[in-house]
Design a protein around this motif. Structure first.
Motif, PDB file in Angstrom:
ATOM      1  N   GLY A 198      -0.118  -5.553   1.623  1.00  0.00           N
ATOM      2  CA  GLY A 198      -0.162  -5.408   0.182  1.00  0.00           C
ATOM      3  C   GLY A 198      -1.324  -4.596  -0.337  1.00  0.00           C
ATOM      4  O   GLY A 198      -2.380  -4.493   0.282  1.00  0.00           O
ATOM      5  N   SER A 199      -1.089  -4.048  -1.506  1.00  0.00           N
ATOM      6  CA  SER A 199      -2.125  -3.361  -2.257  1.00  0.00           C
ATOM      7  C   SER A 199      -3.114  -4.411  -2.750  1.00  0.00           C
ATOM      8  O   SER A 199      -2.766  -5.575  -2.921  1.00  0.00           O
ATOM      9  CB  SER A 199      -1.464  -2.650  -3.442  1.00  0.00           C
ATOM     10  OG  SER A 199      -2.429  -2.276  -4.380  1.00  0.00           O
ATOM     11  N   ARG A 200      -4.338  -4.019  -2.975  1.00  0.00           N
ATOM     12  CA  ARG A 200      -5.329  -4.943  -3.532  1.00  0.00           C
ATOM     13  C   ARG A 200      -5.535  -4.650  -5.016  1.00  0.00           C
ATOM     14  O   ARG A 200      -6.460  -5.150  -5.625  1.00  0.00           O
ATOM     15  CB  ARG A 200      -6.669  -4.831  -2.812  1.00  0.00           C
ATOM     16  CG  ARG A 200      -6.627  -4.960  -1.299  1.00  0.00           C
ATOM     17  CD  ARG A 200      -6.191  -6.320  -0.795  1.00  0.00           C
ATOM     18  NE  ARG A 200      -6.321  -6.397   0.643  1.00  0.00           N
ATOM     19  CZ  ARG A 200      -5.391  -6.010   1.511  1.00  0.00           C
ATOM     20  NH1 ARG A 200      -4.260  -5.521   1.088  1.00  0.00           N
ATOM     21  NH2 ARG A 200      -5.582  -6.128   2.805  1.00  0.00           N
ATOM     22  N   SER A 201      -4.671  -3.806  -5.590  1.00  0.00           N
ATOM     23  CA  SER A 201      -4.825  -3.475  -7.003  1.00  0.00           C
ATOM     24  C   SER A 201      -4.103  -4.496  -7.862  1.00  0.00           C
ATOM     25  O   SER A 201      -3.018  -4.953  -7.529  1.00  0.00           O
ATOM     26  CB  SER A 201      -4.281  -2.066  -7.286  1.00  0.00           C
ATOM     27  OG  SER A 201      -2.898  -2.028  -7.054  1.00  0.00           O
ATOM     28  N   ARG A 227       0.836  -1.202   0.000  1.00  0.00           N
ATOM     29  CA  ARG A 227       0.000   0.000   0.000  1.00  0.00           C
ATOM     30  C   ARG A 227       0.870   1.251   0.000  1.00  0.00           C
ATOM     31  O   ARG A 227       2.009   1.238   0.485  1.00  0.00           O
ATOM     32  CB  ARG A 227      -0.910   0.000   1.219  1.00  0.00           C
ATOM     33  CG  ARG A 227      -2.061  -0.981   1.057  1.00  0.00           C
ATOM     34  CD  ARG A 227      -2.905  -0.987   2.276  1.00  0.00           C
ATOM     35  NE  ARG A 227      -2.250  -1.942   3.176  1.00  0.00           N
ATOM     36  CZ  ARG A 227      -2.630  -2.208   4.393  1.00  0.00           C
ATOM     37  NH1 ARG A 227      -3.637  -1.587   4.915  1.00  0.00           N
ATOM     38  NH2 ARG A 227      -2.004  -3.093   5.117  1.00  0.00           N
ATOM     39  N   ASP A 228       0.319   2.329  -0.516  1.00  0.00           N
ATOM     40  CA  ASP A 228       1.053   3.592  -0.599  1.00  0.00           C
ATOM     41  C   ASP A 228       1.537   4.062   0.765  1.00  0.00           C
ATOM     42  O   ASP A 228       2.591   4.683   0.875  1.00  0.00           O
ATOM     43  CB  ASP A 228       0.185   4.671  -1.236  1.00  0.00           C
ATOM     44  CG  ASP A 228      -0.049   4.407  -2.719  1.00  0.00           C
ATOM     45  OD1 ASP A 228       0.763   3.680  -3.329  1.00  0.00           O
ATOM     46  OD2 ASP A 228      -1.034   4.939  -3.257  1.00  0.00           O
ATOM     47  N   THR A 229       0.793   3.750   1.816  1.00  0.00           N
ATOM     48  CA  THR A 229       1.192   4.172   3.157  1.00  0.00           C
ATOM     49  C   THR A 229       2.440   3.446   3.632  1.00  0.00           C
ATOM     50  O   THR A 229       3.145   3.926   4.511  1.00  0.00           O
ATOM     51  CB  THR A 229       0.057   3.929   4.173  1.00  0.00           C
ATOM     52  OG1 THR A 229      -0.319   2.555   4.121  1.00  0.00           O
ATOM     53  CG2 THR A 229      -1.133   4.819   3.875  1.00  0.00           C
ATOM     54  N   VAL A 230       2.714   2.286   3.057  1.00  0.00           N
ATOM     55  CA  VAL A 230       3.892   1.501   3.434  1.00  0.00           C
ATOM     56  C   VAL A 230       5.060   1.834   2.519  1.00  0.00           C
ATOM     57  O   VAL A 230       6.188   1.989   2.955  1.00  0.00           O
ATOM     58  CB  VAL A 230       3.581  -0.014   3.390  1.00  0.00           C
ATOM     59  CG1 VAL A 230       4.818  -0.838   3.702  1.00  0.00           C
ATOM     60  CG2 VAL A 230       2.448  -0.355   4.336  1.00  0.00           C
ATOM     61  N   GLY A 231       4.793   1.929   1.236  1.00  0.00           N
ATOM     62  CA  GLY A 231       5.837   2.195   0.251  1.00  0.00           C
ATOM     63  C   GLY A 231       6.481   0.911  -0.218  1.00  0.00           C
ATOM     64  O   GLY A 231       6.291  -0.152   0.381  1.00  0.00           O
TER      65      GLY A 231
END
Length: 135
Positions: free
Chosen positions: A81-84, A27-31
Motif C-alpha cells: 500500500g501507499s502511505r499517502s 503504490r504506483d509501482t503496483v498499480g
C-alpha cells in the motif's frame, strides 16, 4: 507489474468491505487492483473454491500467480500500500505485522458478519455447504 496482475476478490454487498477495497491505495509501482465481486461467478472465484477457501471468511488477493487469503491478504495489501492519506497510513500501521493482522482480521470479520446479518444479506457460500445461507 500490470494492473491485471493484482486482483482483489471481496463481497461487494458488504459496505465495510466495499469501502475498504475502494479506499486502499497501492503504490504506483503496483498499480490499482482489479476489484472482483465474490458474488459473481468468475474464474478466480472458481480457483478460490477449488482451494477450499470460504470467501465468506476472508477476502482474497491475487498478485501474479500468488494468492493470499484472509489475514494474509490484508497484510500483503498493507505492505504493497501507499502511505499517502490517513486511511492508507492507518492500514499500513495496523496490518504491517503478520501477527497483528492474524489477530485483528478475525475480529474485523466478526464485525462484518454482524453488519451483514443486520442488513439481512445472505452468505456467498462458494463451497456449497448445506444450511449455510445466512449469517
Amino acid at each position: 507489474m500490470a494492473d491485471a496482475d493484482v486482483v482483489l476478490v471481496y463481497d461487494k454487498q458488504c459496505p465495510a468491505c466495499d469501502n475498504y477495497c475502494r479506499w486502499v491505495r497501492l503504490r504506483d509501482t503496483v498499480g490499482p487492483p482489479q476489484l472482483v465481486d465474490a458474488r459473481e461467478d468468475t474464474d478466480i472465484l472458481r480457483e478460490i473454491t477449488a482451494r477450499g477457501w470460504d470467501i465468506d471468511q476472508g477476502m482474497v488477493l491475487k498478485v501474479g500467480d500468488q494468492l493470499y487469503y484472509g489475514a494474509d491478504a490484508i497484510h500483503a495489501l498493507a505492505l504493497m500500500g501507499s502511505r499517502s492519506g490517513v486511511f492508507n497510513r492507518l492500514n499500513y500501521w495496523m496490518f504491517r505485522s503478520p501477527r497483528v493482522a492474524s489477530v485483528l482480521y478475525p475480529m474485523l470479520r466478526g464485525l462484518r458478519n454482524l453488519l451483514l446479518k443486520a442488513l439481512r444479506k445472505s452468505k456467498i457460500n462458494n463451497l456449497g455447504k448445506a444450511n449455510n445461507e445466512r449469517f
